[in-house]
Design a protein around this motif. Structure first.
Motif, PDB file in Angstrom:
ATOM      1  N   ARG A 191       0.894  -1.166   0.076  1.00 57.57           N
ATOM      2  CA  ARG A 191       0.151   0.029   0.086  1.00 57.57           C
ATOM      3  C   ARG A 191       0.683   1.408   0.059  1.00 57.57           C
ATOM      4  O   ARG A 191       0.560   2.129  -0.608  1.00 57.57           O
ATOM      5  CB  ARG A 191      -0.982  -0.127   1.207  1.00 57.57           C
ATOM      6  CG  ARG A 191      -2.117  -1.305   1.345  1.00 57.57           C
ATOM      7  CD  ARG A 191      -3.104  -0.826   2.220  1.00 57.57           C
ATOM      8  NE  ARG A 191      -2.614  -1.067   3.617  1.00 57.57           N
ATOM      9  CZ  ARG A 191      -2.413  -2.350   4.201  1.00 57.57           C
ATOM     10  NH1 ARG A 191      -2.992  -3.160   3.550  1.00 57.57           N
ATOM     11  NH2 ARG A 191      -2.047  -2.277   5.408  1.00 57.57           N
ATOM     12  N   ALA A 192       1.893   1.223   0.858  1.00 58.97           N
ATOM     13  CA  ALA A 192       2.763   2.368   0.679  1.00 58.97           C
ATOM     14  C   ALA A 192       3.422   2.590  -0.548  1.00 58.97           C
ATOM     15  O   ALA A 192       3.474   3.702  -1.105  1.00 58.97           O
ATOM     16  CB  ALA A 192       3.739   2.063   1.976  1.00 58.97           C
ATOM     17  N   ALA A 193       3.893   1.719  -1.470  1.00 56.92           N
ATOM     18  CA  ALA A 193       4.373   1.861  -2.733  1.00 56.92           C
ATOM     19  C   ALA A 193       3.554   2.255  -3.478  1.00 56.92           C
ATOM     20  O   ALA A 193       3.600   3.138  -4.381  1.00 56.92           O
ATOM     21  CB  ALA A 193       5.089   0.380  -2.942  1.00 56.92           C
ATOM     22  N   GLN A 194       2.176   1.696  -3.401  1.00 56.49           N
ATOM     23  CA  GLN A 194       1.096   2.266  -4.455  1.00 56.49           C
ATOM     24  C   GLN A 194       0.782   3.716  -4.138  1.00 56.49           C
ATOM     25  O   GLN A 194       0.554   4.546  -5.100  1.00 56.49           O
ATOM     26  CB  GLN A 194      -0.183   1.605  -4.431  1.00 56.49           C
ATOM     27  CG  GLN A 194       0.189   0.024  -4.733  1.00 56.49           C
ATOM     28  CD  GLN A 194      -1.255  -0.904  -4.863  1.00 56.49           C
ATOM     29  OE1 GLN A 194      -1.826  -0.560  -3.606  1.00 56.49           O
ATOM     30  NE2 GLN A 194      -1.433  -1.820  -5.488  1.00 56.49           N
ATOM     31  N   GLY A 197       3.056   6.078  -5.939  1.00 55.33           N
ATOM     32  CA  GLY A 197       2.961   6.178  -7.310  1.00 55.33           C
ATOM     33  C   GLY A 197       3.361   5.036  -8.033  1.00 55.33           C
ATOM     34  O   GLY A 197       2.940   4.836  -9.327  1.00 55.33           O
ATOM     35  N   ALA A 198       3.686   3.813  -7.489  1.00 56.95           N
ATOM     36  CA  ALA A 198       4.153   2.624  -8.223  1.00 56.95           C
ATOM     37  C   ALA A 198       3.015   2.051  -8.629  1.00 56.95           C
ATOM     38  O   ALA A 198       1.724   1.874  -8.115  1.00 56.95           O
ATOM     39  CB  ALA A 198       4.901   1.822  -6.920  1.00 56.95           C
ATOM     40  N   SER A 199       2.876   1.368  -9.909  1.00 60.09           N
ATOM     41  CA  SER A 199       1.975   0.544 -10.242  1.00 60.09           C
ATOM     42  C   SER A 199       2.122  -1.090  -9.751  1.00 60.09           C
ATOM     43  O   SER A 199       3.041  -1.361  -9.047  1.00 60.09           O
ATOM     44  CB  SER A 199       2.031   0.386 -11.879  1.00 60.09           C
ATOM     45  OG  SER A 199       3.284  -0.229 -12.203  1.00 60.09           O
ATOM     46  N   ARG A 200       0.892  -1.718  -9.934  1.00 60.57           N
ATOM     47  CA  ARG A 200       0.801  -3.130  -9.458  1.00 60.57           C
ATOM     48  C   ARG A 200       1.894  -3.863  -9.938  1.00 60.57           C
ATOM     49  O   ARG A 200       2.766  -4.747  -9.107  1.00 60.57           O
ATOM     50  CB  ARG A 200      -0.646  -3.544  -9.765  1.00 60.57           C
ATOM     51  CG  ARG A 200      -0.654  -5.169  -9.467  1.00 60.57           C
ATOM     52  CD  ARG A 200      -0.723  -5.360  -8.059  1.00 60.57           C
ATOM     53  NE  ARG A 200      -1.853  -4.705  -7.448  1.00 60.57           N
ATOM     54  CZ  ARG A 200      -1.944  -5.067  -6.156  1.00 60.57           C
ATOM     55  NH1 ARG A 200      -1.297  -5.562  -5.450  1.00 60.57           N
ATOM     56  NH2 ARG A 200      -2.922  -4.565  -5.397  1.00 60.57           N
ATOM     57  N   VAL A 201       2.335  -3.799 -11.480  1.00 60.85           N
ATOM     58  CA  VAL A 201       3.242  -4.473 -11.705  1.00 60.85           C
ATOM     59  C   VAL A 201       4.944  -3.997 -11.061  1.00 60.85           C
ATOM     60  O   VAL A 201       5.603  -4.970 -10.634  1.00 60.85           O
ATOM     61  CB  VAL A 201       3.504  -4.327 -13.136  1.00 60.85           C
ATOM     62  CG1 VAL A 201       4.841  -5.153 -13.852  1.00 60.85           C
ATOM     63  CG2 VAL A 201       2.301  -4.844 -14.072  1.00 60.85           C
ATOM     64  N   SER A 202       4.859  -2.723 -10.733  1.00 63.68           N
ATOM     65  CA  SER A 202       6.334  -2.320 -10.114  1.00 63.68           C
ATOM     66  C   SER A 202       6.279  -2.687  -8.640  1.00 63.68           C
ATOM     67  O   SER A 202       7.388  -3.127  -8.172  1.00 63.68           O
ATOM     68  CB  SER A 202       6.298  -0.701 -10.388  1.00 63.68           C
ATOM     69  OG  SER A 202       6.224  -0.268 -11.756  1.00 63.68           O
ATOM     70  N   VAL A 203       5.130  -2.742  -8.303  1.00 59.00           N
ATOM     71  CA  VAL A 203       5.054  -3.504  -6.779  1.00 59.00           C
ATOM     72  C   VAL A 203       5.424  -4.688  -6.522  1.00 59.00           C
ATOM     73  O   VAL A 203       6.206  -4.956  -5.730  1.00 59.00           O
ATOM     74  CB  VAL A 203       3.597  -3.183  -6.046  1.00 59.00           C
ATOM     75  CG1 VAL A 203       3.555  -3.701  -4.657  1.00 59.00           C
ATOM     76  CG2 VAL A 203       3.358  -1.474  -6.124  1.00 59.00           C
ATOM     77  N   VAL A 207       8.797  -5.279  -4.975  1.00 59.70           N
ATOM     78  CA  VAL A 207       8.778  -5.167  -3.283  1.00 59.70           C
ATOM     79  C   VAL A 207       8.433  -6.727  -3.137  1.00 59.70           C
ATOM     80  O   VAL A 207       9.183  -7.356  -2.306  1.00 59.70           O
ATOM     81  CB  VAL A 207       7.524  -4.244  -3.047  1.00 59.70           C
ATOM     82  CG1 VAL A 207       7.012  -4.636  -1.611  1.00 59.70           C
ATOM     83  CG2 VAL A 207       7.678  -2.935  -3.232  1.00 59.70           C
ATOM     84  N   ILE A 208       7.398  -7.251  -3.828  1.00 57.20           N
ATOM     85  CA  ILE A 208       7.060  -8.498  -3.697  1.00 57.20           C
ATOM     86  C   ILE A 208       8.077  -9.739  -3.889  1.00 57.20           C
ATOM     87  O   ILE A 208       8.351 -10.548  -3.055  1.00 57.20           O
ATOM     88  CB  ILE A 208       5.787  -9.007  -4.058  1.00 57.20           C
ATOM     89  CG1 ILE A 208       4.579  -7.818  -3.808  1.00 57.20           C
ATOM     90  CG2 ILE A 208       5.005 -10.389  -3.813  1.00 57.20           C
ATOM     91  CD1 ILE A 208       4.111  -7.977  -2.193  1.00 57.20           C
ATOM     92  N   VAL A 209       8.519  -9.706  -5.182  1.00 58.63           N
ATOM     93  CA  VAL A 209       9.672 -10.713  -5.519  1.00 58.63           C
ATOM     94  C   VAL A 209      10.766 -10.678  -4.651  1.00 58.63           C
ATOM     95  O   VAL A 209      11.185 -11.729  -4.338  1.00 58.63           O
ATOM     96  CB  VAL A 209       9.679 -10.429  -6.995  1.00 58.63           C
ATOM     97  CG1 VAL A 209      10.981 -11.478  -7.509  1.00 58.63           C
ATOM     98  CG2 VAL A 209       8.679 -10.624  -7.809  1.00 58.63           C
TER      99      VAL A 209
END
Length: 299
Positions: A191-194, A197-203, A207-209
């Motif tokens: 949520r912080a990354a979004q 301004g980060a997109s879902r793919v960027s997150v 972040v996740i990977v």
């Protein structure tokens, strides 16, 4: 206002507490010793014996390294297991992310479908793929009826068929491993990354990977070791011409009655899995150390 933190050293375990700790570990240690360490030691000893004569000999090891078929089976096993590990991790990651983050009512259904292959036996699932992939199987029959091909495609009795079958067998384990890892990642980071301004793919990418690397490594190692030691699927889908270490070991024991050479192949298979596991664990530890160092540098 200043605060002072006092570091209280942990009390050293008493001999009685240490004894109870060892006592709690003794059943597992006994089982591992009797059913794993001793058989492995016996197998290593058999590999240095000479067939029918006995005594110490390196003949079986020399035969393994000079026989092209044995080395080809070793390389084929490594390639097959690597492809299965990559396929399981790549295919299982989206499903694992959905299971870890989704609040949808379809989550339970997806989870059930992900585990559904484990409800049937390995041989039954393998025969199912054999019916689908063989020369007169479902895929080739449909393509021939549609006029898209003039002769059956070679979908069975090769590496492709074995990788497909083993991926189907191992995929549920990879999904569970990845799901557990992703569930351990704090959702507030996404949520912080979004919000920044980060997109879902960027997150997912940044972040996740990176944070789910332990689960990825676990999925790769689990898939690799399960594929390398598989017997039924390579034997049925690969056919007589597709030899991996597991099928070659079975032939040496059942048909040629050559226990020393079979023990050498077993040691080679064990060494392969140990080396891959060591590489994976070392990579994960180095990644965790780098991430911890980065976190300390930013604090």
């Amino acid at each position: 206002m200043n605060t002072i933190a006092l570091a209280v050293p942990a009390a050293a375990p008493t001999p009685i507490k240490r004894f109870y700790n060892y006592l709690a570990l003794s059943p597992a240690a006994l089982i591992l010793t009797v059913f794993f360490a001793l058989p492995m030691g016996m197998m290593i000893g058999i590999s240095f014996s000479k067939e029918e004569v006995g005594g110490f000999s390196l003949e079986s090891y020399g035969r393994f390294f000079t026989d092209g078929l044995s080395l080809a089976g070793f390389c084929r096993t490594a390639a097959m297991s690597g492809l299965v590990a990559i396929a399981v991790t790549v295919l299982g990651y989206p499903v694992a992310y959905f299971l870890a983050r989704s609040k949808s009512r379809w989550r339970a259904l997806v989870f059930a479908l992900a585990l559904a292959p484990e409800l049937a036996g390995v041989v039954l699932r393998t025969y199912g793929w054999l019916i689908i992939l063989e020369d007169r199987g479902f895929i080739n029959d449909v393509l021939l009826e549609l006029g898209l091909i003039s002769s059956p495609l070679p979908l069975s009795k090769n590496l492709f068929a074995v990788v497909v079958g083993l991926t189907h067998v191992v995929l549920p384990f990879g999904i569970l491993s990845l799901t557990t890892s992703i569930q351990g990642i704090d959702e507030s980071l996404e949520r912080a990354a979004q919000m920044l301004g980060a997109s879902r793919v960027s997150v997912i990418r940044h972040v996740i990977v990176p944070l789910s690397v332990p689960g990825i490594v676990s999925s790769l190692l689990l898939s690799f070791t399960m594929a390398a030691s598989a017997y039924a699927t390579p034997a049925l889908l690969g056919g007589a011409g597709f030899k991996v270490l597991a099928t070659m070991i079975s032939e040496q024991v059942l048909f040629y009655i050559d226990w020393p050479f079979a023990a050498v192949m077993s040691n080679a298979l064990l060494l392969l899995m140990l080396v891959i596991s060591f590489i994976g664990v070392s990579f994960e530890a180095r990644h965790r150390a780098n991430r911890s160092g980065t976190g300390r540098g930013m604090s």
